[in-house]
Scaffold this motif. Structure first.
Motif, PDB file in Angstrom:
ATOM      1  N   ASP A  43      15.933  19.122   2.704  1.00 50.25           N
ATOM      2  CA  ASP A  43      16.437  19.154   1.338  1.00 50.25           C
ATOM      3  C   ASP A  43      15.474  18.457   0.360  1.00 50.25           C
ATOM      4  OD1 ASP A  43      18.221  19.934  -0.640  1.00 50.25           O
ATOM      5  OD2 ASP A  43      19.328  18.041  -0.533  1.00 50.25           O
ATOM      6  N   THR A  44      14.210  18.860   0.431  1.00 50.91           N
ATOM      7  CA  THR A  44      13.183  18.327  -0.448  1.00 50.91           C
ATOM      8  C   THR A  44      12.290  19.481  -0.876  1.00 50.91           C
ATOM      9  OG1 THR A  44      11.519  16.577  -0.702  1.00 50.91           O
ATOM     10  CG2 THR A  44      11.619  17.677   1.460  1.00 50.91           C
ATOM     11  N   THR A  45      11.153  19.179  -1.436  1.00 51.37           N
ATOM     12  CA  THR A  45      10.227  20.222  -1.874  1.00 51.37           C
ATOM     13  C   THR A  45       8.947  20.162  -1.050  1.00 51.37           C
ATOM     14  OG1 THR A  45       9.244  18.765  -3.532  1.00 51.37           O
ATOM     15  CG2 THR A  45      11.088  20.165  -4.245  1.00 51.37           C
ATOM     16  N   ALA A  46       8.271  21.288  -0.990  1.00 54.05           N
ATOM     17  CA  ALA A  46       7.002  21.342  -0.255  1.00 54.05           C
ATOM     18  C   ALA A  46       5.974  20.412  -0.892  1.00 54.05           C
ATOM     19  CB  ALA A  46       6.479  22.775  -0.214  1.00 54.05           C
ATOM     20  N   TRP A  47       5.957  20.351  -2.219  1.00 52.66           N
ATOM     21  CA  TRP A  47       4.954  19.491  -2.851  1.00 52.66           C
ATOM     22  C   TRP A  47       5.212  18.020  -2.550  1.00 52.66           C
ATOM     23  CZ3 TRP A  47       6.220  15.761  -6.327  1.00 52.66           C
ATOM     24  CH2 TRP A  47       7.395  15.895  -7.062  1.00 52.66           C
ATOM     25  N   ARG A  48       6.467  17.620  -2.403  1.00 55.77           N
ATOM     26  CA  ARG A  48       6.741  16.215  -2.039  1.00 55.77           C
ATOM     27  C   ARG A  48       6.251  15.914  -0.622  1.00 55.77           C
ATOM     28  NH1 ARG A  48       9.871  13.412  -5.690  1.00 55.77           N
ATOM     29  NH2 ARG A  48      11.190  14.672  -7.044  1.00 55.77           N
ATOM     30  N   ILE A  49       6.452  16.857   0.288  1.00 59.13           N
ATOM     31  CA  ILE A  49       5.964  16.678   1.663  1.00 59.13           C
ATOM     32  C   ILE A  49       4.445  16.558   1.666  1.00 59.13           C
ATOM     33  CG2 ILE A  49       5.678  17.826   3.897  1.00 59.13           C
ATOM     34  CD1 ILE A  49       8.510  18.981   3.483  1.00 59.13           C
ATOM     35  N   MET A  50       3.778  17.449   0.929  1.00 61.37           N
ATOM     36  CA  MET A  50       2.314  17.432   0.901  1.00 61.37           C
ATOM     37  C   MET A  50       1.779  16.184   0.211  1.00 61.37           C
ATOM     38  SD  MET A  50       1.727  19.931   2.735  1.00 61.37           S
ATOM     39  CE  MET A  50      -0.032  19.697   2.644  1.00 61.37           C
ATOM     40  N   GLU A  51       2.455  15.721  -0.840  1.00 56.73           N
ATOM     41  CA  GLU A  51       2.022  14.490  -1.515  1.00 56.73           C
ATOM     42  C   GLU A  51       2.153  13.293  -0.582  1.00 56.73           C
ATOM     43  OE1 GLU A  51       2.448  12.812  -5.917  1.00 56.73           O
ATOM     44  OE2 GLU A  51       4.378  12.888  -4.863  1.00 56.73           O
ATOM     45  N   GLU A  52       3.264  13.216   0.135  1.00 56.62           N
ATOM     46  CA  GLU A  52       3.468  12.121   1.091  1.00 56.62           C
ATOM     47  C   GLU A  52       2.418  12.167   2.193  1.00 56.62           C
ATOM     48  OE1 GLU A  52       6.763  10.616   4.351  1.00 56.62           O
ATOM     49  OE2 GLU A  52       7.446  11.836   2.666  1.00 56.62           O
ATOM     50  N   ALA A  53       2.148  13.343   2.717  1.00 57.14           N
ATOM     51  CA  ALA A  53       1.134  13.492   3.763  1.00 57.14           C
ATOM     52  C   ALA A  53      -0.241  13.069   3.258  1.00 57.14           C
ATOM     53  CB  ALA A  53       1.095  14.930   4.271  1.00 57.14           C
ATOM     54  N   ALA A  54      -0.577  13.446   2.047  1.00 58.07           N
ATOM     55  CA  ALA A  54      -1.878  13.084   1.477  1.00 58.07           C
ATOM     56  C   ALA A  54      -1.973  11.570   1.289  1.00 58.07           C
ATOM     57  CB  ALA A  54      -2.101  13.807   0.156  1.00 58.07           C
ATOM     58  N   LYS A  55      -0.914  10.940   0.783  1.00 56.63           N
ATOM     59  CA  LYS A  55      -0.917   9.485   0.596  1.00 56.63           C
ATOM     60  C   LYS A  55      -1.076   8.759   1.928  1.00 56.63           C
ATOM     61  CE  LYS A  55       1.797   9.201  -3.648  1.00 56.63           C
ATOM     62  NZ  LYS A  55       3.076   8.768  -4.237  1.00 56.63           N
ATOM     63  N   GLU A  56      -0.360   9.230   2.952  1.00 54.84           N
ATOM     64  CA  GLU A  56      -0.473   8.601   4.275  1.00 54.84           C
ATOM     65  C   GLU A  56      -1.879   8.764   4.837  1.00 54.84           C
ATOM     66  OE1 GLU A  56       2.693  10.249   6.633  1.00 54.84           O
ATOM     67  OE2 GLU A  56       4.228   9.197   5.465  1.00 54.84           O
ATOM     68  N   TRP A  57      -2.464   9.950   4.670  1.00 56.58           N
ATOM     69  CA  TRP A  57      -3.822  10.184   5.157  1.00 56.58           C
ATOM     70  C   TRP A  57      -4.816   9.290   4.417  1.00 56.58           C
ATOM     71  CZ3 TRP A  57      -8.309  11.933   2.832  1.00 56.58           C
ATOM     72  CH2 TRP A  57      -9.362  12.211   3.704  1.00 56.58           C
ATOM     73  N   LEU A  58      -4.687   9.189   3.115  1.00 54.22           N
ATOM     74  CA  LEU A  58      -5.594   8.339   2.332  1.00 54.22           C
ATOM     75  C   LEU A  58      -5.457   6.873   2.727  1.00 54.22           C
ATOM     76  CD1 LEU A  58      -5.157  10.036  -1.139  1.00 54.22           C
ATOM     77  CD2 LEU A  58      -7.292   9.919   0.179  1.00 54.22           C
ATOM     78  N   ASP A  59      -4.231   6.429   3.010  1.00 51.05           N
ATOM     79  CA  ASP A  59      -4.013   5.051   3.439  1.00 51.05           C
ATOM     80  C   ASP A  59      -4.679   4.793   4.789  1.00 51.05           C
ATOM     81  OD1 ASP A  59      -2.839   2.451   3.044  1.00 51.05           O
ATOM     82  OD2 ASP A  59      -1.357   2.989   4.586  1.00 51.05           O
ATOM     83  N   ARG A  60      -4.490   5.730   5.747  1.00 49.51           N
ATOM     84  CA  ARG A  60      -5.150   5.571   7.060  1.00 49.51           C
ATOM     85  C   ARG A  60      -6.666   5.573   6.903  1.00 49.51           C
ATOM     86  NH1 ARG A  60      -1.519   9.575   8.484  1.00 49.51           N
ATOM     87  NH2 ARG A  60      -3.219  11.088   8.700  1.00 49.51           N
ATOM     88  N   ARG A  61      -7.188   6.429   6.060  1.00 45.32           N
ATOM     89  CA  ARG A  61      -8.630   6.522   5.822  1.00 45.32           C
ATOM     90  C   ARG A  61      -9.163   5.218   5.224  1.00 45.32           C
ATOM     91  NH1 ARG A  61     -11.872   8.111   1.459  1.00 45.32           N
ATOM     92  NH2 ARG A  61     -13.797   9.151   2.102  1.00 45.32           N
ATOM     93  N   ARG A  62      -8.434   4.674   4.241  1.00 41.35           N
ATOM     94  CA  ARG A  62      -8.844   3.430   3.597  1.00 41.35           C
ATOM     95  C   ARG A  62      -8.864   2.285   4.616  1.00 41.35           C
ATOM     96  NH1 ARG A  62      -5.917  -0.581   2.027  1.00 41.35           N
ATOM     97  NH2 ARG A  62      -3.976   0.598   2.088  1.00 41.35           N
ATOM     98  N   LYS A  63      -7.829   2.210   5.449  1.00 44.69           N
ATOM     99  CA  LYS A  63      -7.753   1.151   6.458  1.00 44.69           C
ATOM    100  C   LYS A  63      -8.865   1.280   7.485  1.00 44.69           C
ATOM    101  CE  LYS A  63      -2.838   0.320   6.021  1.00 44.69           C
ATOM    102  NZ  LYS A  63      -1.510   0.507   6.613  1.00 44.69           N
ATOM    103  N   SER A  64      -9.177   2.492   7.914  1.00 41.19           N
ATOM    104  CA  SER A  64     -10.237   2.687   8.932  1.00 41.19           C
ATOM    105  C   SER A  64     -11.604   2.363   8.349  1.00 41.19           C
ATOM    106  CB  SER A  64     -10.205   4.100   9.494  1.00 41.19           C
ATOM    107  OG  SER A  64     -10.652   5.030   8.538  1.00 41.19           O
ATOM    108  N   ARG A  65     -11.807   2.584   7.078  1.00 40.97           N
ATOM    109  CA  ARG A  65     -13.094   2.260   6.444  1.00 40.97           C
ATOM    110  C   ARG A  65     -13.269   0.763   6.263  1.00 40.97           C
ATOM    111  NH1 ARG A  65     -16.028   6.233   3.050  1.00 40.97           N
ATOM    112  NH2 ARG A  65     -15.535   8.221   4.004  1.00 40.97           N
ATOM    113  N   LYS A  66     -12.164   0.024   6.110  1.00 40.72           N
ATOM    114  CA  LYS A  66     -12.238  -1.430   5.986  1.00 40.72           C
ATOM    115  C   LYS A  66     -12.709  -2.049   7.309  1.00 40.72           C
ATOM    116  CE  LYS A  66      -9.050  -2.597   2.319  1.00 40.72           C
ATOM    117  NZ  LYS A  66      -7.816  -3.291   1.975  1.00 40.72           N
TER     118      LYS A  66
END
Length: 68
Positions: A43-66
């Motif tokens: 009961d959500t939207t596809a864009w919300r799922i994709m935005e959440e996935a992108a934020k999680e990926w960016l967070d993991r990427r930022r942490k791995s680069r640190k």
């Protein structure tokens, strides 16, 4: 001719006032279908799922680069 906001791009929807903008990308048909189905089930939207996935990926990427 520019419209009331000074924007001369005809036929475009005005930007939402929530700070989001449209972002076009390409994905496989299977992924698109799965995301849309998940959105229906949750009961959500596809864009919300994709935005959440992108934020999680960016967070993991930022942490791995640190760590590097």
């Amino acid at each position: 001719m520019p419209n009331e906001t000074g924007d001369d791009r005809r036929g475009r929807k005005p930007a939402e006032d929530d700070g989001r903008r449209q972002f076009l990308t390409r994905m496989s048909v299977d992924v698109i279908k799965a995301v849309k189905q998940a959105a229906l089930e949750d009961d959500t939207t596809a864009w919300r799922i994709m935005e959440e996935a992108a934020k999680e990926w960016l967070d993991r990427r930022r942490k791995s680069r640190k760590r590097s």
